[in-house]
Motif scaffolding. Structure first.
Motif, PDB file in Angstrom:
ATOM      1  N   LYS A 188       3.582  13.817 -13.661  1.00 32.53           N
ATOM      2  CA  LYS A 188       3.148  13.589 -14.938  1.00 32.53           C
ATOM      3  C   LYS A 188       3.708  12.278 -15.840  1.00 32.53           C
ATOM      4  O   LYS A 188       3.876  12.585 -16.989  1.00 32.53           O
ATOM      5  N   LYS A 189       3.854  11.325 -15.000  1.00 30.37           N
ATOM      6  CA  LYS A 189       4.446  10.227 -15.722  1.00 30.37           C
ATOM      7  C   LYS A 189       3.547   9.372 -16.082  1.00 30.37           C
ATOM      8  O   LYS A 189       2.186   9.263 -15.933  1.00 30.37           O
ATOM      9  N   PRO A 190       3.845   8.517 -17.068  1.00 25.30           N
ATOM     10  CA  PRO A 190       2.795   7.514 -17.975  1.00 25.30           C
ATOM     11  C   PRO A 190       2.505   6.529 -17.053  1.00 25.30           C
ATOM     12  O   PRO A 190       3.216   6.203 -15.929  1.00 25.30           O
ATOM     13  N   TYR A 191       1.221   5.856 -17.279  1.00 25.52           N
ATOM     14  CA  TYR A 191       1.006   4.824 -16.277  1.00 25.52           C
ATOM     15  C   TYR A 191       1.095   3.536 -17.068  1.00 25.52           C
ATOM     16  O   TYR A 191       0.863   3.003 -18.144  1.00 25.52           O
ATOM     17  N   THR A 192       2.343   2.670 -16.460  1.00 27.31           N
ATOM     18  CA  THR A 192       2.744   1.668 -17.151  1.00 27.31           C
ATOM     19  C   THR A 192       2.094   0.198 -16.765  1.00 27.31           C
ATOM     20  O   THR A 192       1.437   0.243 -15.548  1.00 27.31           O
ATOM     21  N   GLU A 193       2.371  -0.855 -17.278  1.00 28.86           N
ATOM     22  CA  GLU A 193       1.954  -2.086 -16.783  1.00 28.86           C
ATOM     23  C   GLU A 193       2.608  -2.438 -15.448  1.00 28.86           C
ATOM     24  O   GLU A 193       1.840  -3.088 -14.572  1.00 28.86           O
ATOM     25  N   ASP A 233      -8.644   7.389 -19.416  1.00 35.93           N
ATOM     26  CA  ASP A 233      -7.640   7.315 -20.084  1.00 35.93           C
ATOM     27  C   ASP A 233      -6.235   7.967 -19.951  1.00 35.93           C
ATOM     28  O   ASP A 233      -5.315   7.533 -20.236  1.00 35.93           O
ATOM     29  N   SER A 234      -6.086   9.123 -19.453  1.00 31.31           N
ATOM     30  CA  SER A 234      -5.076   9.855 -18.794  1.00 31.31           C
ATOM     31  C   SER A 234      -4.423   9.199 -17.643  1.00 31.31           C
ATOM     32  O   SER A 234      -5.028   8.608 -16.841  1.00 31.31           O
ATOM     33  N   ALA A 235      -3.237   9.216 -18.128  1.00 28.20           N
ATOM     34  CA  ALA A 235      -2.337   8.420 -16.924  1.00 28.20           C
ATOM     35  C   ALA A 235      -2.465   9.232 -15.621  1.00 28.20           C
ATOM     36  O   ALA A 235      -2.262   8.848 -14.791  1.00 28.20           O
ATOM     37  N   VAL A 236      -2.441  10.434 -15.716  1.00 26.09           N
ATOM     38  CA  VAL A 236      -2.137  11.676 -14.540  1.00 26.09           C
ATOM     39  C   VAL A 236      -3.743  11.274 -13.918  1.00 26.09           C
ATOM     40  O   VAL A 236      -3.647  11.205 -12.623  1.00 26.09           O
ATOM     41  N   ALA A 237      -4.747  11.004 -14.651  1.00 26.10           N
ATOM     42  CA  ALA A 237      -5.880  10.589 -13.794  1.00 26.10           C
ATOM     43  C   ALA A 237      -5.851   9.491 -13.164  1.00 26.10           C
ATOM     44  O   ALA A 237      -6.473   9.184 -12.176  1.00 26.10           O
ATOM     45  N   LYS A 238      -5.350   8.482 -13.835  1.00 24.16           N
ATOM     46  CA  LYS A 238      -5.298   7.147 -13.129  1.00 24.16           C
ATOM     47  C   LYS A 238      -4.445   7.236 -11.892  1.00 24.16           C
ATOM     48  O   LYS A 238      -4.691   6.664 -10.823  1.00 24.16           O
ATOM     49  N   HIS A 239      -3.305   7.862 -11.992  1.00 25.59           N
ATOM     50  CA  HIS A 239      -2.352   8.076 -10.757  1.00 25.59           C
ATOM     51  C   HIS A 239      -3.324   8.915  -9.510  1.00 25.59           C
ATOM     52  O   HIS A 239      -3.048   8.491  -8.535  1.00 25.59           O
ATOM     53  N   LYS A 240      -3.739   9.783  -9.999  1.00 20.33           N
ATOM     54  CA  LYS A 240      -4.509  10.730  -9.059  1.00 20.33           C
ATOM     55  C   LYS A 240      -5.620   9.864  -8.450  1.00 20.33           C
ATOM     56  O   LYS A 240      -5.786   9.903  -7.178  1.00 20.33           O
ATOM     57  N   THR A 241      -6.379   8.876  -9.085  1.00 19.53           N
ATOM     58  CA  THR A 241      -7.439   8.287  -8.375  1.00 19.53           C
ATOM     59  C   THR A 241      -6.850   7.443  -7.428  1.00 19.53           C
ATOM     60  O   THR A 241      -7.159   7.107  -6.345  1.00 19.53           O
ATOM     61  N   ILE A 242      -5.690   6.614  -7.924  1.00 18.38           N
ATOM     62  CA  ILE A 242      -5.111   5.466  -6.993  1.00 18.38           C
ATOM     63  C   ILE A 242      -4.359   6.389  -5.962  1.00 18.38           C
ATOM     64  O   ILE A 242      -4.706   5.835  -4.569  1.00 18.38           O
ATOM     65  N   ALA A 243      -3.625   7.486  -5.783  1.00 14.89           N
ATOM     66  CA  ALA A 243      -3.110   8.199  -4.841  1.00 14.89           C
ATOM     67  C   ALA A 243      -4.280   8.657  -3.845  1.00 14.89           C
ATOM     68  O   ALA A 243      -3.975   8.237  -2.481  1.00 14.89           O
ATOM     69  N   LEU A 275       0.820  -1.205   0.102  1.00 10.61           N
ATOM     70  CA  LEU A 275      -0.034  -0.041  -0.025  1.00 10.61           C
ATOM     71  C   LEU A 275       0.716   1.106  -0.008  1.00 10.61           C
ATOM     72  O   LEU A 275       0.472   2.281  -0.828  1.00 10.61           O
ATOM     73  N   LEU A 276       1.720   1.201   0.729  1.00  6.90           N
ATOM     74  CA  LEU A 276       2.700   2.547   0.960  1.00  6.90           C
ATOM     75  C   LEU A 276       3.742   2.494  -0.635  1.00  6.90           C
ATOM     76  O   LEU A 276       3.718   3.599  -1.043  1.00  6.90           O
ATOM     77  N   LEU A 277       4.311   1.521  -1.072  1.00 11.12           N
ATOM     78  CA  LEU A 277       4.756   1.542  -2.297  1.00 11.12           C
ATOM     79  C   LEU A 277       3.718   2.014  -3.489  1.00 11.12           C
ATOM     80  O   LEU A 277       3.960   3.125  -4.154  1.00 11.12           O
ATOM     81  N   ALA A 278       2.561   1.496  -3.571  1.00  7.12           N
ATOM     82  CA  ALA A 278       1.345   1.917  -4.355  1.00  7.12           C
ATOM     83  C   ALA A 278       1.103   3.487  -4.289  1.00  7.12           C
ATOM     84  O   ALA A 278       1.019   4.199  -5.411  1.00  7.12           O
ATOM     85  N   ILE A 279       1.027   3.860  -3.021  1.00  7.56           N
ATOM     86  CA  ILE A 279       0.784   5.197  -2.757  1.00  7.56           C
ATOM     87  C   ILE A 279       1.974   6.427  -3.283  1.00  7.56           C
ATOM     88  O   ILE A 279       1.737   7.266  -4.139  1.00  7.56           O
ATOM     89  N   ALA A 280       3.036   5.866  -2.826  1.00  9.06           N
ATOM     90  CA  ALA A 280       4.229   6.631  -3.419  1.00  9.06           C
ATOM     91  C   ALA A 280       4.535   6.742  -4.824  1.00  9.06           C
ATOM     92  O   ALA A 280       4.543   7.657  -5.564  1.00  9.06           O
ATOM     93  N   ASN A 281       4.151   5.636  -5.508  1.00  2.74           N
ATOM     94  CA  ASN A 281       4.322   5.253  -6.880  1.00  2.74           C
ATOM     95  C   ASN A 281       3.238   6.377  -7.562  1.00  2.74           C
ATOM     96  O   ASN A 281       3.450   6.819  -8.455  1.00  2.74           O
ATOM     97  N   ALA A 282       1.985   6.110  -7.044  1.00  2.00           N
ATOM     98  CA  ALA A 282       0.743   7.099  -7.623  1.00  2.00           C
ATOM     99  C   ALA A 282       1.023   8.751  -7.591  1.00  2.00           C
ATOM    100  O   ALA A 282       0.973   9.325  -8.321  1.00  2.00           O
ATOM    101  N   PHE A 283       1.552   8.903  -6.415  1.00  4.06           N
ATOM    102  CA  PHE A 283       1.837  10.195  -6.233  1.00  4.06           C
ATOM    103  C   PHE A 283       3.049  10.858  -7.034  1.00  4.06           C
ATOM    104  O   PHE A 283       3.052  11.763  -7.642  1.00  4.06           O
ATOM    105  N   SER A 284       3.958   9.803  -7.053  1.00  6.61           N
ATOM    106  CA  SER A 284       5.032  10.299  -8.309  1.00  6.61           C
ATOM    107  C   SER A 284       4.438  10.491  -9.472  1.00  6.61           C
ATOM    108  O   SER A 284       4.869  11.223 -10.331  1.00  6.61           O
ATOM    109  N   GLY A 285       3.686   9.514  -9.842  1.00  6.38           N
ATOM    110  CA  GLY A 285       3.067   9.353 -11.340  1.00  6.38           C
ATOM    111  C   GLY A 285       2.322  10.666 -11.458  1.00  6.38           C
ATOM    112  O   GLY A 285       2.134  11.292 -12.520  1.00  6.38           O
ATOM    113  N   TRP A 286       1.338  11.013 -10.583  1.00  9.90           N
ATOM    114  CA  TRP A 286       0.316  12.154 -10.379  1.00  9.90           C
ATOM    115  C   TRP A 286       1.075  13.413 -10.684  1.00  9.90           C
ATOM    116  O   TRP A 286       0.822  14.243 -11.643  1.00  9.90           O
ATOM    117  N   LEU A 287       2.031  13.805  -9.690  1.00  5.57           N
ATOM    118  CA  LEU A 287       2.710  14.966  -9.661  1.00  5.57           C
ATOM    119  C   LEU A 287       3.880  15.101 -10.661  1.00  5.57           C
ATOM    120  O   LEU A 287       4.135  16.137 -11.177  1.00  5.57           O
TER     121      LEU A 287
END
Length: 149
Positions: free
Chosen positions: A36-41, A109-119, A22-34
């Motif tokens: 603006k990284k692609p949402y990868t597999e 569809d947006s990677a930023v939106a995916k990361h933001k939602t998870i975060a 959970l901590l890794l996923a949160i850190a990863n999501a905030f990193s991707g959201w802020l």
């Protein structure tokens, strides 16, 4: 060692895997959201593994709850009320947040939106989990918050 003790040990140990993922996923999501990284597999797999680990923890917990008849505990005693109602409801709510967050992230569809939602959803779930653990320390003074007295 009986089956109930094995389940209790599994439930107690598995929590660390859930928290780490959970901590890794949160850190990863905030990193991707802020960032603006692609949402990868890899992002998707981390989120799914977090979801699966939380659901496994739920199944172990529910098995313990019903096998040990915790639903019959006296609610007038703080520790009884905690285990009978508070712990199970808060943890189920946290797992619902993880599940909904993962499902909602797939709709964008947006990677930023995916990361933001998870975060957002995973962070809310973590806050509920920490609140449940804190509440446990109040109901049962012999326990501590993550081993910190």
């Amino acid at each position: 060692m009986g089956f109930s003790e094995i389940l209790k040990s599994a439930h107690s140990g598995w929590r660390y895997l859930v928290l780490v993922l959970l901590l890794l996923a949160i850190a990863n999501a905030f990193s991707g959201w802020l960032g603006k990284k692609p949402y990868t597999e890899g992002n998707r797999k981390l989120n799914v593994f977090t979801l699966i680990s939380a659901h496994i923890q739920l199944v172990l917990g529910l098995a313990l709850y019903f096998m040990n008849n915790w639903y019959k505990v006296d609610s007038s005693i703080p520790m009884g009320r905690y285990w009978k109602m508070e712990h199970i409801s808060m943890m189920i709510f946290a797992i619902i947040l993880i599940t909904v967050g993962n499902a909602r992230s797939k709709r964008f569809d947006s990677a930023v939106a995916k990361h933001k939602t998870i975060a957002i959803y995973f962070t809310l779930a973590l806050l509920v989990i920490v609140a449940a653990i804190y509440t446990m320390t109040k109901a049962d003074p012999s326990r501590s918050l993550f081993g910190i007295s």
